[in-house]
Design a protein around this motif. Structure first.
Motif, PDB file in Angstrom:
ATOM      1  N   LEU A  72       0.731   7.092   1.526  1.00 29.88           N
ATOM      2  CA  LEU A  72       1.448   6.109   2.332  1.00 29.88           C
ATOM      3  C   LEU A  72       0.525   5.501   3.390  1.00 29.88           C
ATOM      4  CD1 LEU A  72       4.452   5.186   2.422  1.00 29.88           C
ATOM      5  CD2 LEU A  72       4.798   6.870   4.243  1.00 29.88           C
ATOM      6  N   TRP A  73       0.494   4.145   3.396  1.00 32.45           N
ATOM      7  CA  TRP A  73      -0.323   3.404   4.360  1.00 32.45           C
ATOM      8  C   TRP A  73       0.534   2.339   5.047  1.00 32.45           C
ATOM      9  CZ3 TRP A  73      -5.706   3.967   5.227  1.00 32.45           C
ATOM     10  CH2 TRP A  73      -6.314   4.955   4.432  1.00 32.45           C
ATOM     11  N   GLY A  74       0.148   2.009   6.271  1.00 33.31           N
ATOM     12  CA  GLY A  74       0.831   0.954   7.001  1.00 33.31           C
ATOM     13  C   GLY A  74      -0.153   0.116   7.790  1.00 33.31           C
ATOM     14  N   VAL A  75       0.172  -1.155   7.963  1.00 30.85           N
ATOM     15  CA  VAL A  75      -0.613  -2.066   8.798  1.00 30.85           C
ATOM     16  C   VAL A  75       0.321  -2.633   9.858  1.00 30.85           C
ATOM     17  CG1 VAL A  75      -1.942  -4.200   8.877  1.00 30.85           C
ATOM     18  CG2 VAL A  75      -2.141  -2.689   6.903  1.00 30.85           C
ATOM     19  N   GLU A  76      -0.117  -2.604  11.106  1.00 30.26           N
ATOM     20  CA  GLU A  76       0.711  -3.112  12.190  1.00 30.26           C
ATOM     21  C   GLU A  76      -0.154  -3.853  13.203  1.00 30.26           C
ATOM     22  OE1 GLU A  76       3.194  -4.460  14.768  1.00 30.26           O
ATOM     23  OE2 GLU A  76       3.887  -3.567  12.885  1.00 30.26           O
ATOM     24  N   LEU A  77       0.263  -5.061  13.568  1.00 29.53           N
ATOM     25  CA  LEU A  77      -0.489  -5.906  14.485  1.00 29.53           C
ATOM     26  C   LEU A  77      -0.434  -5.400  15.922  1.00 29.53           C
ATOM     27  CD1 LEU A  77      -1.987  -8.573  15.172  1.00 29.53           C
ATOM     28  CD2 LEU A  77       0.267  -9.663  15.321  1.00 29.53           C
ATOM     29  N   GLN A  78       0.727  -4.911  16.349  1.00 31.90           N
ATOM     30  CA  GLN A  78       0.931  -4.526  17.741  1.00 31.90           C
ATOM     31  C   GLN A  78       0.528  -3.062  17.943  1.00 31.90           C
ATOM     32  OE1 GLN A  78       4.416  -6.434  19.757  1.00 31.90           O
ATOM     33  NE2 GLN A  78       5.142  -6.666  17.647  1.00 31.90           N
ATOM     34  N   PRO A 109     -11.970  -1.065   4.150  1.00 25.65           N
ATOM     35  CA  PRO A 109     -11.355  -0.092   3.236  1.00 25.65           C
ATOM     36  C   PRO A 109     -10.021  -0.561   2.658  1.00 25.65           C
ATOM     37  CG  PRO A 109     -12.212   1.015   5.175  1.00 25.65           C
ATOM     38  CD  PRO A 109     -12.291  -0.450   5.459  1.00 25.65           C
ATOM     39  N   LEU A 110      -9.217  -1.257   3.463  1.00 20.52           N
ATOM     40  CA  LEU A 110      -7.940  -1.760   2.953  1.00 20.52           C
ATOM     41  C   LEU A 110      -8.143  -2.969   2.049  1.00 20.52           C
ATOM     42  CD1 LEU A 110      -5.201  -1.510   5.733  1.00 20.52           C
ATOM     43  CD2 LEU A 110      -5.366  -0.283   3.579  1.00 20.52           C
ATOM     44  N   PHE A 115      -2.695  -1.010  -4.362  1.00 21.55           N
ATOM     45  CA  PHE A 115      -1.550  -0.124  -4.191  1.00 21.55           C
ATOM     46  C   PHE A 115      -0.528  -0.329  -5.309  1.00 21.55           C
ATOM     47  CE2 PHE A 115      -3.525  -0.654  -0.114  1.00 21.55           C
ATOM     48  CZ  PHE A 115      -3.445   0.610   0.468  1.00 21.55           C
ATOM     49  N   ASP A 116       0.149   0.754  -5.650  1.00 19.27           N
ATOM     50  CA  ASP A 116       1.222   0.669  -6.642  1.00 19.27           C
ATOM     51  C   ASP A 116       2.419  -0.109  -6.099  1.00 19.27           C
ATOM     52  OD1 ASP A 116      -0.010   2.403  -8.676  1.00 19.27           O
ATOM     53  OD2 ASP A 116       0.274   3.996  -7.194  1.00 19.27           O
ATOM     54  N   HIS A 117       2.629  -0.023  -4.800  1.00 18.67           N
ATOM     55  CA  HIS A 117       3.763  -0.708  -4.162  1.00 18.67           C
ATOM     56  C   HIS A 117       3.320  -1.288  -2.827  1.00 18.67           C
ATOM     57  CE1 HIS A 117       6.816   1.081  -6.883  1.00 18.67           C
ATOM     58  NE2 HIS A 117       6.014   2.124  -6.862  1.00 18.67           N
ATOM     59  N   VAL A 118       3.806  -2.476  -2.531  1.00 18.31           N
ATOM     60  CA  VAL A 118       3.718  -3.054  -1.194  1.00 18.31           C
ATOM     61  C   VAL A 118       5.138  -3.351  -0.740  1.00 18.31           C
ATOM     62  CG1 VAL A 118       2.960  -5.014   0.194  1.00 18.31           C
ATOM     63  CG2 VAL A 118       1.420  -4.047  -1.537  1.00 18.31           C
ATOM     64  N   ILE A 119       5.452  -2.967   0.485  1.00 15.94           N
ATOM     65  CA  ILE A 119       6.771  -3.254   1.052  1.00 15.94           C
ATOM     66  C   ILE A 119       6.579  -4.053   2.333  1.00 15.94           C
ATOM     67  CG2 ILE A 119       7.812  -1.215   0.001  1.00 15.94           C
ATOM     68  CD1 ILE A 119       7.758   0.149   2.734  1.00 15.94           C
ATOM     69  N   ALA A 150       4.217 -17.319   3.921  1.00 18.07           N
ATOM     70  CA  ALA A 150       3.349 -17.495   2.756  1.00 18.07           C
ATOM     71  C   ALA A 150       2.148 -16.565   2.809  1.00 18.07           C
ATOM     72  CB  ALA A 150       2.878 -18.948   2.669  1.00 18.07           C
ATOM     73  N   ASP A 151       1.628 -16.304   4.016  1.00 15.53           N
ATOM     74  CA  ASP A 151       0.487 -15.398   4.150  1.00 15.53           C
ATOM     75  C   ASP A 151       0.890 -13.958   3.838  1.00 15.53           C
ATOM     76  OD1 ASP A 151      -0.921 -17.614   4.899  1.00 15.53           O
ATOM     77  OD2 ASP A 151      -1.345 -16.960   6.939  1.00 15.53           O
ATOM     78  N   TRP A 152       2.086 -13.552   4.231  1.00 15.97           N
ATOM     79  CA  TRP A 152       2.560 -12.206   3.908  1.00 15.97           C
ATOM     80  C   TRP A 152       2.576 -12.009   2.386  1.00 15.97           C
ATOM     81  CZ3 TRP A 152       4.700  -8.332   7.251  1.00 15.97           C
ATOM     82  CH2 TRP A 152       4.705  -8.676   8.603  1.00 15.97           C
ATOM     83  N   LEU A 153       3.069 -13.002   1.671  1.00 14.69           N
ATOM     84  CA  LEU A 153       3.146 -12.889   0.217  1.00 14.69           C
ATOM     85  C   LEU A 153       1.765 -12.916  -0.421  1.00 14.69           C
ATOM     86  CD1 LEU A 153       6.227 -15.168   0.024  1.00 14.69           C
ATOM     87  CD2 LEU A 153       6.171 -12.903  -1.030  1.00 14.69           C
ATOM     88  N   ALA A 154       0.873 -13.736   0.095  1.00 13.33           N
ATOM     89  CA  ALA A 154      -0.478 -13.796  -0.449  1.00 13.33           C
ATOM     90  C   ALA A 154      -1.213 -12.480  -0.236  1.00 13.33           C
ATOM     91  CB  ALA A 154      -1.250 -14.946   0.192  1.00 13.33           C
ATOM     92  N   VAL A 155      -1.096 -11.910   0.961  1.00  9.44           N
ATOM     93  CA  VAL A 155      -1.746 -10.627   1.242  1.00  9.44           C
ATOM     94  C   VAL A 155      -1.155  -9.534   0.363  1.00  9.44           C
ATOM     95  CG1 VAL A 155      -2.088  -8.847   2.993  1.00  9.44           C
ATOM     96  CG2 VAL A 155      -2.401 -11.255   3.590  1.00  9.44           C
ATOM     97  N   ALA A 156       0.168  -9.516   0.233  1.00 15.46           N
ATOM     98  CA  ALA A 156       0.816  -8.509  -0.608  1.00 15.46           C
ATOM     99  C   ALA A 156       0.305  -8.589  -2.043  1.00 15.46           C
ATOM    100  CB  ALA A 156       2.326  -8.694  -0.573  1.00 15.46           C
ATOM    101  N   ALA A 157       0.210  -9.797  -2.579  1.00 11.78           N
ATOM    102  CA  ALA A 157      -0.247  -9.956  -3.952  1.00 11.78           C
ATOM    103  C   ALA A 157      -1.682  -9.458  -4.127  1.00 11.78           C
ATOM    104  CB  ALA A 157      -0.141 -11.423  -4.370  1.00 11.78           C
ATOM    105  N   ARG A 158      -2.542  -9.723  -3.139  1.00 15.20           N
ATOM    106  CA  ARG A 158      -3.937  -9.276  -3.239  1.00 15.20           C
ATOM    107  C   ARG A 158      -4.056  -7.759  -3.156  1.00 15.20           C
ATOM    108  NH1 ARG A 158      -4.917 -13.939   0.067  1.00 15.20           N
ATOM    109  NH2 ARG A 158      -5.040 -12.644   1.945  1.00 15.20           N
ATOM    110  N   ARG A 159      -3.152  -7.117  -2.466  1.00 16.12           N
ATOM    111  CA  ARG A 159      -3.249  -5.667  -2.273  1.00 16.12           C
ATOM    112  C   ARG A 159      -2.607  -4.872  -3.409  1.00 16.12           C
ATOM    113  NH1 ARG A 159      -6.172  -7.466   0.279  1.00 16.12           N
ATOM    114  NH2 ARG A 159      -7.369  -6.345  -1.273  1.00 16.12           N
ATOM    115  N   LEU A 160      -1.855  -5.544  -4.271  1.00 18.36           N
ATOM    116  CA  LEU A 160      -1.191  -4.839  -5.366  1.00 18.36           C
ATOM    117  C   LEU A 160      -2.148  -4.547  -6.514  1.00 18.36           C
ATOM    118  CD1 LEU A 160       2.290  -6.610  -5.631  1.00 18.36           C
ATOM    119  CD2 LEU A 160       1.890  -4.196  -5.117  1.00 18.36           C
TER     120      LEU A 160
END
Length: 257
Positions: A72-78, A109-110, A115-119, A150-160
């Protein structure tokens, strides 16, 4: 209940008390949406999951409570929210790697990982489309002040990884933006609308999409959050399937294809 180290932090029960999360008292606070999002994810033990914009870790930790053994991994701006997510993982004895970073500037590294799943539970409102609270953290969490959908979806697609799944919860009126963001990147798109009651228009939708997916688009019948056509008194009125998600950490079953 306030946390001794942070007077402005509360400790709140989720999943019927089996999970406890520290949250800012006056900032953005996780509610039902990240819990339902986590319940919708078809992850299995041993798979990897990336939570984009993980906040205090509500969605990721709810998912881990239901499916042990995830990477399990997470990315958070704040920074403050990322710190709380780490503390929440430790407090619930869940392994959760939280990275403080901008989605569009992930550490190497990220960027190299798949990943198998992005949420994701991205901000619901376009800049200027909603009156945001004066609290800066809440404003960033609720509005696309820095990162468009649109950026959230683009990043998600690249990480899958190939054949990996994206699950995203978002306001129903943002569905056209979500579908546009999937075009050319993700397929096998399914939409599960969430309506408060029978006869009400869905306010929120969950999108499921797959890297390299080729199945036809599916729009499912709405999942009803509450029983009855109106709220009656002070009694809880969650539909049985939603009550099982919120109280028992159950999975939210998608309609059969």
């Amino acid at each position: 209940m306030s946390d001794g180290a942070h007077d402005a932090v509360t400790r709140d029960a989720f999943l019927g008390g089996s999970l406890h999360l520290l949250q800012p008292q006056s900032g953005y606070r996780a509610g039902v949406d990240p819990v339902v999002l986590a319940a919708s994810v078809n992850a299995r033990a041993g798979q990897s999951v990336l939570d984009l914009g993980c906040g205090v870790g509500a969605a990721a930790l709810c998912l881990a409570a239901r499916v042990p053994g995830l990477d399990l991994w997470g990315v958070e701006l704040q920074c403050d929210y990322a710190d709380l997510a780490r503390r929440n993982a430790t407090g619930n004895d869940i392994s959760f790697n939280v990275v403080h970073a901008d989605l569009n500037d992930l550490p190497p590294p990220l960027r190299a990982a798949r990943f198998d799943h992005v949420i994701a539970n991205p901000p619901y409102y376009r800049p200027g489309a909603h009156s945001i609270a004066r609290n800066e953290g809440r404003g960033i969490a609720l509005s696309e002040q820095r990162t468009p959908l649109a950026d959230w979806l683009a990043v998600a697609a690249r990480r899958l990884a190939p054949r990996g799944y994206l699950h995203m919860i978002q306001r129903a009126d943002r569905l056209p933006d979500m579908l546009a963001g999937c075009a050319g990147r993700l397929g096998s798109v399914e939409i599960l609308p969430l309506a408060s009651r029978a006869g009400r228009a869905p306010g929120v939708v969950i999108l499921r999409a797959r890297k390299d997916g080729r199945a036809p688009f599916r729009l499912h019948a709405p999942c009803l959050m509450h029983e009855g056509v109106r709220h009656e008194g002070d009694a809880e009125s969650y539909a049985p399937a939603i009550a099982a998600v919120l109280r028992d950490g159950a999975a939210l079953d998608w309609p059969a294809t």
